[in-house]
Design a protein around this motif. Structure first.
Motif, PDB file in Angstrom:
ATOM      1  N   ASP A  15       0.836  -1.212   0.000  1.00  0.00           N
ATOM      2  CA  ASP A  15       0.000   0.000   0.000  1.00  0.00           C
ATOM      3  C   ASP A  15       0.866   1.255   0.000  1.00  0.00           C
ATOM      4  OD1 ASP A  15       0.811  -0.585   2.651  1.00  0.00           O
ATOM      5  OD2 ASP A  15      -0.857   0.560   3.482  1.00  0.00           O
ATOM      6  N   ASN A  19       0.939   4.174  -2.846  1.00  0.00           N
ATOM      7  CA  ASN A  19       0.814   5.597  -2.508  1.00  0.00           C
ATOM      8  C   ASN A  19       1.981   6.394  -3.081  1.00  0.00           C
ATOM      9  OD1 ASN A  19      -1.594   5.356  -1.151  1.00  0.00           O
ATOM     10  ND2 ASN A  19      -0.653   5.301   0.876  1.00  0.00           N
ATOM     11  N   ARG A  20       3.176   5.853  -2.959  1.00  0.00           N
ATOM     12  CA  ARG A  20       4.370   6.533  -3.481  1.00  0.00           C
ATOM     13  C   ARG A  20       4.234   6.753  -4.982  1.00  0.00           C
ATOM     14  NH1 ARG A  20       9.362   6.151  -5.722  1.00  0.00           N
ATOM     15  NH2 ARG A  20      11.078   7.134  -4.621  1.00  0.00           N
ATOM     16  N   ARG A  22       1.465   6.781  -6.780  1.00  0.00           N
ATOM     17  CA  ARG A  22       0.371   7.727  -7.048  1.00  0.00           C
ATOM     18  C   ARG A  22       0.841   9.160  -6.812  1.00  0.00           C
ATOM     19  NH1 ARG A  22      -3.888   4.649  -3.812  1.00  0.00           N
ATOM     20  NH2 ARG A  22      -4.187   6.659  -2.806  1.00  0.00           N
ATOM     21  N   VAL A  49      -4.265  11.037  -1.622  1.00  0.00           N
ATOM     22  CA  VAL A  49      -3.665  10.755  -0.306  1.00  0.00           C
ATOM     23  C   VAL A  49      -3.721  12.028   0.526  1.00  0.00           C
ATOM     24  CG1 VAL A  49      -2.109   9.003  -1.263  1.00  0.00           C
ATOM     25  CG2 VAL A  49      -1.289  11.347  -0.997  1.00  0.00           C
ATOM     26  N   THR A  53       0.677  11.895   4.341  1.00  0.00           N
ATOM     27  CA  THR A  53       1.256  10.762   3.603  1.00  0.00           C
ATOM     28  C   THR A  53       2.312  11.263   2.629  1.00  0.00           C
ATOM     29  OG1 THR A  53      -0.769   9.475   3.820  1.00  0.00           O
ATOM     30  CG2 THR A  53       0.723   8.851   2.033  1.00  0.00           C
TER      31      THR A  53
END
Length: 189
Positions: A15, A19-20, A22, A49, A53
């Motif tokens: 996950d 996120n990274r 995205r 995010v 984050t």
């Protein structure tokens, strides 16, 4: 409790890795649209995010820019390593500087942050500095480069030409001429 930032070699959880990616994709789109000084809040929103984050992954704007630049820098270095031995030492430096100018003008505002970005220590940033040093050493050994020229001088050349292009897009056609003028000043007669 704040999430601990993993060491660079520590694999991210699935996950966190999503996120990274995205964040990097969103930053690329936002920075192309609005420039490197665009709102990081907008980057986080576009990535889907929270801003926390984003900052856990990239504590500074320069960290985010460096992560975005990493693959391009590594590609520039690979190209330089492959081609430099078929070029004269000064031609190899010229090709390298030109490729980095092109990279640095990918989106508005990157040139102004380039010095700080290169100090972040990402793989691409480190490799680009090592390659620049290798090219300078090769030119010095051939006796075609002044002894006092440092990698920071090349970074200044790259920033200056990239900023000129950023301020006047028509000057992109004159980038090679400007690079040649700068390199003529650091070469040995």
């Amino acid at each position: 409790m704040a999430e601990r930032i993993p060491a660079p070699d520590t694999p991210l959880r699935a996950d966190a890795a999503r996120n990274r990616e995205r964040i990097l994709d969103a930053a690329e789109a936002v920075f192309i649209e609005r420039g490197a000084d665009a709102s990081l809040d907008e980057v986080a929103k576009r990535a889907g995010v929270g801003i926390g984050t984003l900052y856990r992954r990239f504590p500074t704007r320069e960290d985010l820019l460096a992560a975005m630049c990493d693959e391009r820098l590594l590609a520039v270095v690979r190209q330089s390593e492959e081609c430099s031995n078929t070029r004269s030492p000064m031609e190899a430096i010229r090709d390298y500087v030109h490729a980095l100018v092109v990279h640095t003008t990918h989106f508005r505002g990157l040139a102004a942050s380039l010095g700080a970005v290169l100090q972040t220590g990402t793989a691409g940033c480190q490799a680009s500095q090592v390659e620049g040093e290798r090219l300078l050493a090769r030119a010095r050994q051939a006796g075609v480069l002044r002894e006092d020229v440092a990698i920071s001088d090349l970074v200044c050349i790259i920033i200056a030409v990239a900023l000129a292009i950023e301020q006047d897009p028509d000057s992109a056609q004159r980038a090679d001429r400007r690079i040649d003028l700068f390199l003529g000043g650091i070469g040995r007669p």
